[in-house]
Write a protein that holds these residues in place. Structure first.
Motif, PDB file in Angstrom:
ATOM      1  N   ARG A 186      -2.277  -7.720  10.068  1.00 23.80           N
ATOM      2  CA  ARG A 186      -3.225  -6.924   9.270  1.00 23.80           C
ATOM      3  C   ARG A 186      -4.095  -6.099  10.202  1.00 23.80           C
ATOM      4  NH1 ARG A 186      -5.649 -12.062   6.239  1.00 23.80           N
ATOM      5  NH2 ARG A 186      -5.328 -12.835   8.339  1.00 23.80           N
TER       6      ARG A 186
ATOM      7  N   GLU B 252       1.837  -5.703   8.454  1.00 16.61           N
ATOM      8  CA  GLU B 252       2.258  -5.625   7.051  1.00 16.61           C
ATOM      9  C   GLU B 252       1.206  -4.978   6.156  1.00 16.61           C
ATOM     10  OE1 GLU B 252       3.467  -9.564   5.883  1.00 16.61           O
ATOM     11  OE2 GLU B 252       4.760  -9.757   7.637  1.00 16.61           O
ATOM     12  N   ARG B 253      -0.076  -5.166   6.482  1.00 19.46           N
ATOM     13  CA  ARG B 253      -1.161  -4.606   5.649  1.00 19.46           C
ATOM     14  C   ARG B 253      -2.074  -3.780   6.529  1.00 19.46           C
ATOM     15  NH1 ARG B 253      -3.756  -4.572   1.067  1.00 19.46           N
ATOM     16  NH2 ARG B 253      -2.578  -6.209   0.043  1.00 19.46           N
TER      17      ARG B 253
ATOM     18  N   GLN C 138       0.348   5.599   2.368  1.00 18.65           N
ATOM     19  CA  GLN C 138       1.015   5.166   1.141  1.00 18.65           C
ATOM     20  C   GLN C 138       2.540   5.260   1.269  1.00 18.65           C
ATOM     21  OE1 GLN C 138      -1.103   7.828  -1.434  1.00 18.65           O
ATOM     22  NE2 GLN C 138      -2.597   6.262  -2.017  1.00 18.65           N
TER      23      GLN C 138
ATOM     24  N   ARG D 298       1.746  -2.554   3.064  1.00 20.68           N
ATOM     25  CA  ARG D 298       0.802  -2.855   1.988  1.00 20.68           C
ATOM     26  C   ARG D 298      -0.501  -2.222   2.456  1.00 20.68           C
ATOM     27  NH1 ARG D 298       1.058  -8.986   1.990  1.00 20.68           N
ATOM     28  NH2 ARG D 298      -0.820  -8.760   0.731  1.00 20.68           N
ATOM     29  N   TRP D 299      -1.214  -1.556   1.577  1.00 21.37           N
ATOM     30  CA  TRP D 299      -2.346  -0.765   2.030  1.00 21.37           C
ATOM     31  C   TRP D 299      -3.550  -0.879   1.100  1.00 21.37           C
ATOM     32  CZ3 TRP D 299      -3.651   2.679  -1.732  1.00 21.37           C
ATOM     33  CH2 TRP D 299      -2.651   3.052  -2.621  1.00 21.37           C
ATOM     34  N   THR D 300      -4.693  -0.601   1.693  1.00 17.75           N
ATOM     35  CA  THR D 300      -5.959  -0.420   0.991  1.00 17.75           C
ATOM     36  C   THR D 300      -6.619   0.785   1.624  1.00 17.75           C
ATOM     37  OG1 THR D 300      -6.200  -2.795   0.614  1.00 17.75           O
ATOM     38  CG2 THR D 300      -8.202  -1.451   0.405  1.00 17.75           C
TER      39      THR D 300
END
Length: 154
Positions: free
Chosen positions: A63, A94-95, A115, A120-122
């Motif tokens: 992360r 992964e994030r 994106q 996996r994103w924020t």
């Protein structure tokens, strides 16, 4: 409680000496999480302008909290963050949490790149930090009772 593979992996925090990175790293540590806080002056060192520093920062990371210096609106920023996203995913990240800007065309392009990356994103869209008044470029003007340059134009 089941533990994930995330638990043992350090969380990379870029811009660890900056306004948000410092606070994110502190909060994660207070939760007992393993944090790899990186900046140009840390070990491992991370420098956006020296891609050779990226691998050591990313080693074993799942992360990442990403802030781009000086700003996503700068020329070349999109190519650089896109290359970082690719490098991060190849390294096993992964994030990704991206500190973005609000309404800036270049920041939106960086968001779209994240994106599309497969991570996996924020995305955090920020337009202003109150710390600009208490610890940053407006502080001296406030202490002296002067109007800031931005106020003089209004």
């Amino acid at each position: 409680m089941a533990h994930s593979h995330f638990d043992a992996a350090p969380i990379l925090v870029l811009g660890a000496n900056g306004k948000t990175g410092r606070r994110v790293a502190d909060r994660l540590r207070k939760q007992g999480l393993d944090v790899r806080a990186c900046a140009r002056s840390t070990q491992p060192r991370f420098d956006w302008n020296d891609r050779m520093t990226w691998s050591a920062a990313l080693e074993g990371v799942k992360r990442a909290y990403v802030t781009y210096q000086p700003d996503l609106a700068m020329p070349g920023a999109l190519d650089t963050v896109n290359a970082f996203f690719d490098t991060a995913l190849t390294s096993g990240v992964e994030r990704i949490v991206l500190l973005s800007g609000r309404g800036e065309e270049e920041a939106q392009a960086a968001e779209a790149a994240l994106q599309r990356s497969g991570a996996r994103w924020t995305i955090l869209r920020c337009s202003w930090f109150m710390q600009n008044f208490s610890e940053s470029f407006l502080l001296d003007s406030i202490r002296d009772g002067r109007r800031g340059a931005h106020a003089a134009r209004t």
